[in-house]
Design an enzyme around this catalytic site. Structure first.
Site, mmCIF file in Angstrom:
data_model
loop_
_atom_site.group_PDB
_atom_site.id
_atom_site.type_symbol
_atom_site.label_atom_id
_atom_site.label_comp_id
_atom_site.label_asym_id
_atom_site.label_seq_id
_atom_site.Cartn_x
_atom_site.Cartn_y
_atom_site.Cartn_z
ATOM 1 N N LYS A 145 0.735 -1.349 -0.013
ATOM 2 C CA LYS A 145 0.139 -0.017 -0.056
ATOM 3 C C LYS A 145 0.777 1.201 0.049
ATOM 4 O O LYS A 145 1.833 1.391 0.745
ATOM 5 C CB LYS A 145 -0.765 -0.221 1.152
ATOM 6 C CG LYS A 145 -1.800 1.182 1.349
ATOM 7 C CD LYS A 145 -2.835 1.138 2.593
ATOM 8 C CE LYS A 145 -3.788 2.420 2.774
ATOM 9 N NZ LYS A 145 -4.447 2.194 3.957
ATOM 10 N N SER A 171 -2.409 2.092 -17.800
ATOM 11 C CA SER A 171 -1.502 1.849 -16.470
ATOM 12 C C SER A 171 -1.426 2.917 -15.704
ATOM 13 O O SER A 171 -1.894 3.923 -15.844
ATOM 14 C CB SER A 171 0.018 1.302 -17.169
ATOM 15 O OG SER A 171 0.749 2.403 -17.771
ATOM 16 N N THR A 220 -5.708 -1.294 -12.534
ATOM 17 C CA THR A 220 -4.701 -1.148 -13.650
ATOM 18 C C THR A 220 -3.468 -2.036 -13.173
ATOM 19 O O THR A 220 -3.369 -2.577 -12.276
ATOM 20 C CB THR A 220 -4.292 0.110 -13.835
ATOM 21 O OG1 THR A 220 -3.723 0.333 -15.212
ATOM 22 C CG2 THR A 220 -3.712 0.960 -12.891
ATOM 23 N N TYR A 221 -2.204 -1.657 -14.118
ATOM 24 C CA TYR A 221 -0.944 -2.553 -13.785
ATOM 25 C C TYR A 221 0.245 -1.361 -13.583
ATOM 26 O O TYR A 221 -0.037 -0.420 -14.125
ATOM 27 C CB TYR A 221 -0.669 -3.455 -14.822
ATOM 28 C CG TYR A 221 -0.488 -2.740 -16.009
ATOM 29 C CD1 TYR A 221 0.643 -2.421 -16.564
ATOM 30 C CD2 TYR A 221 -1.550 -2.652 -16.944
ATOM 31 C CE1 TYR A 221 0.829 -1.994 -17.957
ATOM 32 C CE2 TYR A 221 -1.589 -2.134 -18.392
ATOM 33 C CZ TYR A 221 -0.273 -1.958 -18.787
ATOM 34 O OH TYR A 221 -0.188 -1.440 -19.979
ATOM 35 N N GLY A 230 -3.734 6.399 -20.159
ATOM 36 C CA GLY A 230 -5.001 5.963 -20.883
ATOM 37 C C GLY A 230 -6.186 6.251 -20.321
ATOM 38 O O GLY A 230 -6.291 7.349 -19.647
ATOM 39 N N PRO A 231 -7.197 5.341 -20.244
ATOM 40 C CA PRO A 231 -8.510 5.653 -19.777
ATOM 41 C C PRO A 231 -8.337 6.092 -18.351
ATOM 42 O O PRO A 231 -9.511 6.957 -17.868
ATOM 43 C CB PRO A 231 -9.430 4.389 -20.015
ATOM 44 C CG PRO A 231 -8.620 3.914 -21.149
ATOM 45 C CD PRO A 231 -7.116 4.152 -21.087
ATOM 46 N N ALA A 232 -7.720 5.466 -17.597
ATOM 47 C CA ALA A 232 -7.420 5.997 -16.162
ATOM 48 C C ALA A 232 -7.296 7.443 -15.900
ATOM 49 O O ALA A 232 -7.598 7.817 -14.861
ATOM 50 C CB ALA A 232 -6.421 5.085 -15.445
#
Length: 116
Positions: free
Chosen positions: A9, A25, A57-58, A73-75
């Site tokens: 975390k 990502s 995501t990664y 990207g979309p994030a």
């Protein structure tokens, strides 16, 4: 029995960039990745404290010492630069092992994303 527990975390890091035109990502400073025991391509959950958005995501390795936290990207549509997020990864393990497992919990400086 196998259960899923928090493995790593990064608590309250600040988004430094949002790059909509990138293949999805999250880019994370290598120092933060090391401290939280995260590896490149590991699946993470990102929770946005500012607006309540949650996404999976990664990880992509960011330049060491920069404090970079960049949603790609979309994030990138789910955050704004300056938003504070929590980044978590999870691990599956045996129930008995989970009882003694200690996650990597990292509390960087929220202003700079640097390790304290």
């Amino acid at each position: 029995m196998i259960i899923e527990v928090c493995k790593s975390k990064l608590h309250k890091v600040t988004v430094t960039e949002a790059n909509l035109q990138y293949v999805g990502s999250i880019t994370i400073d290598q120092d933060l990745m090391d401290a939280a025991n995260l590896i490149e391509n590991e699946k993470v959950q990102v929770v946005n404290i500012n607006n309540g958005e949650r996404l999976d995501t990664y990880v992509i390795r960011g330049e060491r010492g920069t404090g970079v936290i960049c949603l790609n990207g979309p994030a990138a549509r789910k955050v704004a630069v300056g938003d504070v997020v929590i980044i978590m990864s999870y691990a599956q393990m045996d129930f008995e092992e989970a009882k003694t497992f200690k996650p990597w919990l990292v509390f960087p400086d929220t202003e700079t994303n640097k390790l304290i």
